[in-house]
Design a protein around this motif. Structure first.
Motif, PDB file in Angstrom:
ATOM      1  N   ILE A 193      21.803  93.337   6.861  1.00 18.31           N
ATOM      2  CA  ILE A 193      22.992  92.126   7.144  1.00 18.31           C
ATOM      3  C   ILE A 193      22.370  91.139   5.975  1.00 18.31           C
ATOM      4  CG2 ILE A 193      23.706  89.966   7.597  1.00 18.31           C
ATOM      5  CD1 ILE A 193      23.296  91.512  10.665  1.00 18.31           C
ATOM      6  N   LEU A 194      21.195  91.071   5.550  1.00 21.14           N
ATOM      7  CA  LEU A 194      20.102  89.854   4.555  1.00 21.14           C
ATOM      8  C   LEU A 194      20.869  90.222   3.105  1.00 21.14           C
ATOM      9  CD1 LEU A 194      18.948  87.598   4.228  1.00 21.14           C
ATOM     10  CD2 LEU A 194      16.791  89.159   4.723  1.00 21.14           C
ATOM     11  N   VAL A 195      20.151  91.798   3.000  1.00 24.87           N
ATOM     12  CA  VAL A 195      20.609  92.096   1.471  1.00 24.87           C
ATOM     13  C   VAL A 195      21.995  92.128   1.124  1.00 24.87           C
ATOM     14  CG1 VAL A 195      20.339  94.502   0.424  1.00 24.87           C
ATOM     15  CG2 VAL A 195      18.429  94.024   1.427  1.00 24.87           C
ATOM     16  N   LEU A 196      22.972  92.655   1.930  1.00 22.12           N
ATOM     17  CA  LEU A 196      23.986  92.765   1.585  1.00 22.12           C
ATOM     18  C   LEU A 196      24.776  91.156   1.377  1.00 22.12           C
ATOM     19  CD1 LEU A 196      25.822  95.283   4.427  1.00 22.12           C
ATOM     20  CD2 LEU A 196      25.409  95.400   1.750  1.00 22.12           C
ATOM     21  N   TYR A 197      24.671  90.183   1.682  1.00 23.41           N
ATOM     22  CA  TYR A 197      24.840  88.797   1.972  1.00 23.41           C
ATOM     23  C   TYR A 197      24.189  88.642   0.796  1.00 23.41           C
ATOM     24  CZ  TYR A 197      23.832  83.904   2.687  1.00 23.41           C
ATOM     25  OH  TYR A 197      23.838  82.286   1.780  1.00 23.41           O
ATOM     26  N   ALA A 198      23.054  89.069   0.167  1.00 22.73           N
ATOM     27  CA  ALA A 198      22.724  88.305  -0.287  1.00 22.73           C
ATOM     28  C   ALA A 198      23.260  89.221  -2.346  1.00 22.73           C
ATOM     29  CB  ALA A 198      21.017  88.111  -1.420  1.00 22.73           C
TER      30      ALA A 198
ATOM     31  N   LEU B 266      29.546  82.967   9.191  1.00 25.91           N
ATOM     32  CA  LEU B 266      29.772  84.007   9.934  1.00 25.91           C
ATOM     33  C   LEU B 266      28.400  84.538  10.229  1.00 25.91           C
ATOM     34  CD1 LEU B 266      33.137  84.531   9.558  1.00 25.91           C
ATOM     35  CD2 LEU B 266      32.227  83.430  11.540  1.00 25.91           C
ATOM     36  N   VAL B 267      28.114  84.758   8.290  1.00 23.97           N
ATOM     37  CA  VAL B 267      27.105  86.317   8.513  1.00 23.97           C
ATOM     38  C   VAL B 267      25.627  85.187   9.187  1.00 23.97           C
ATOM     39  CG1 VAL B 267      25.570  86.880   6.836  1.00 23.97           C
ATOM     40  CG2 VAL B 267      27.588  86.763   6.239  1.00 23.97           C
ATOM     41  N   PHE B 268      25.736  84.153   8.946  1.00 24.87           N
ATOM     42  CA  PHE B 268      24.461  82.946   9.564  1.00 24.87           C
ATOM     43  C   PHE B 268      24.669  83.261  10.952  1.00 24.87           C
ATOM     44  CE2 PHE B 268      23.506  78.783  11.426  1.00 24.87           C
ATOM     45  CZ  PHE B 268      22.274  79.114  10.969  1.00 24.87           C
ATOM     46  N   THR B 269      25.137  83.593  12.119  1.00 26.03           N
ATOM     47  CA  THR B 269      25.249  84.052  13.295  1.00 26.03           C
ATOM     48  C   THR B 269      25.435  85.138  13.525  1.00 26.03           C
ATOM     49  OG1 THR B 269      27.736  84.408  13.199  1.00 26.03           O
ATOM     50  CG2 THR B 269      26.992  81.418  14.059  1.00 26.03           C
ATOM     51  N   SER B 270      25.095  85.980  12.767  1.00 32.48           N
ATOM     52  CA  SER B 270      25.361  87.532  12.651  1.00 32.48           C
ATOM     53  C   SER B 270      24.225  88.066  12.673  1.00 32.48           C
ATOM     54  CB  SER B 270      25.558  88.461  11.969  1.00 32.48           C
ATOM     55  OG  SER B 270      26.070  90.309  12.081  1.00 32.48           O
ATOM     56  N   PHE B 271      23.142  87.473  12.034  1.00 30.49           N
ATOM     57  CA  PHE B 271      21.880  87.298  11.446  1.00 30.49           C
ATOM     58  C   PHE B 271      20.425  86.726  12.283  1.00 30.49           C
ATOM     59  CE2 PHE B 271      18.107  85.688   9.129  1.00 30.49           C
ATOM     60  CZ  PHE B 271      17.419  86.962   8.851  1.00 30.49           C
ATOM     61  N   GLY B 272      21.410  85.817  12.854  1.00 30.68           N
ATOM     62  CA  GLY B 272      19.984  84.950  13.785  1.00 30.68           C
ATOM     63  C   GLY B 272      20.439  85.471  14.832  1.00 30.68           C
TER      64      GLY B 272
END
Length: 370
Positions: free
Chosen positions: A102-107, A278-284
């Protein structure tokens, strides 16, 4: 962490599930589904939702036999403490891997669309810090925040819906041209984009309410995600021609980029600003799951401390694509495929519990330490 106090309502459970599922995958889902099943990709998404409902029903059946236990506790009861610890370790690695992906794809998305001159490690660091802040205080804080930000999904849908005025419904015809076999196979890719429902495996006993109420919350969450994903795929399919969508890895962003308003020049940037939540919540959620699983493996070591440890590990993994650009492709390919093992493993545990006639009461009666 006080487990008695860290409980949520079944209504909050609904928001917890959908916010964990929504994330990076929603942007590329139409592209993936079109490459897999062409214009019938939306049918595969609906089928994926139906198949997931079967999986979720299996989860409920397992928790019905082990009412106050999560998946890790059940593994220890069924297979013994040593094998249970090994299973716990594998789940930790899985949650860390998905969090890293998630972190890599988000970046990568932020780098390509918003901040091309900002180093990726800075983008990753910001998400990691936000994820720590969100997940460090337990499940109740997560659920409350997710309930608060869920209305943003409505705004995202409204932004995308505006583009329907220029859509061409004939792009998805003829329906069924890919064939039943390919549609069924394509549902696999849709299921991978719906990952996040695994949070049920650890949090189910921490939800107040009857099993019936919890199952309704789980089912409604699955229905919501299925219909939302289907709608976004259909919108992308009827806006772009089949030849265009083949070369657009994030079709939703390209749709919005073509529209401007008097007060908004870049609609795609507005969409991304909301999407980041949405990314923030998924990663959390995955950071929380890794830490929560760690408390089982490391003899109830403090959840808060493990959040920091695992966040540091995930942040370190996010550097690997900087040294090998192909590593991100490996992560995108193998981590989702491996997830099938972890999401179907509870079904195996359910079969074992039936074959050997094991339940929570029976296991506790035979355990001298209980």
């Amino acid at each position: 962490m006080n487990r008695a106090k860290d409980t949520i309502t079944y209504q909050q459970f609904f928001f917890l599930i959908i916010q964990t599922q929504l994330g990076v995958g929603v942007l590329s889902l139409p592209y993936i589904m079109h490459n897999s099943v062409h214009s019938d990709g939306w049918i595969s998404v609906l089928l994926a939702g139906l198949l997931l409902q079967g999986v979720l029903f299996g989860y409920i059946m397992l928790f019905k036999r082990f009412k106050s236990r999560n998946i890790l506790d059940i593994a220890g009861l069924l297979f013994g403490k040593k094998i249970g610890k090994l299973i716990t370790l594998f789940y930790i690695l899985y949650f860390i891997s998905v969090g890293s992906l998630i972190l890599v794809l988000y970046a990568r998305v932020v780098d390509r669309w918003i901040l091309p001159n900002t180093p990726n490690w800075v983008i990753c660091a910001l998400l990691v810090v936000a994820g720590i802040y969100l997940s460090v205080d337990g499940l109740k804080i997560l659920a409350r925040f997710y309930t608060l930000v869920t209305p943003l999904v409505i705004l995202l849908v409204l932004l995308v819906s505006y583009t329907l005025k220029d859509a061409n419904i004939y792009y998805i015809f003829p329906i069924g041209q890919a064939g039943v076999k390919n549609i069924v196979i394509g549902s696999k890719d849709a299921i991978l984009s719906m990952l996040g429902f695994e949070i049920i495996l650890l949090t189910f006993p921490m939800v107040s309410g009857t099993n019936r109420q919890k199952f309704k919350a789980v089912s409604y969450a699955n229905l919501f995600i299925t219909l939302l994903y289907t709608y976004l795929v259909v919108v992308s399919f009827i806006y772009f021609s089949p030849e265009e969508i083949k070369i657009l890895p994030e079709p939703l962003l390209y749709i919005l980029k073509s529209y401007t308003f008097k007060i908004i020049e870049r609609t795609d940037l507005l969409f991304l600003s909301l999407w980041i939540f949405l990314v923030f919540t998924s990663f959390g959620s995955y950071l929380f799951l890794a830490a929560e699983t760690g408390t089982k493996l490391f003899n109830n070591k403090k959840h808060r401390r493990l959040v920091y440890y695992f966040a540091f590990i995930i942040f370190g993994i996010s550097f690997l694509p900087e040294f090998d650009i192909q590593f991100i492709d490996y992560m995108s390919s193998y981590i989702p495929k491996t997830s099938f093992i972890f999401i179907l493993f509870p079904a195996f545990m359910l079969i074992v519990s039936f074959l050997f006639k094991k339940s929570e009461q029976g296991c506790e009666a035979n355990d001298p330490n209980s």
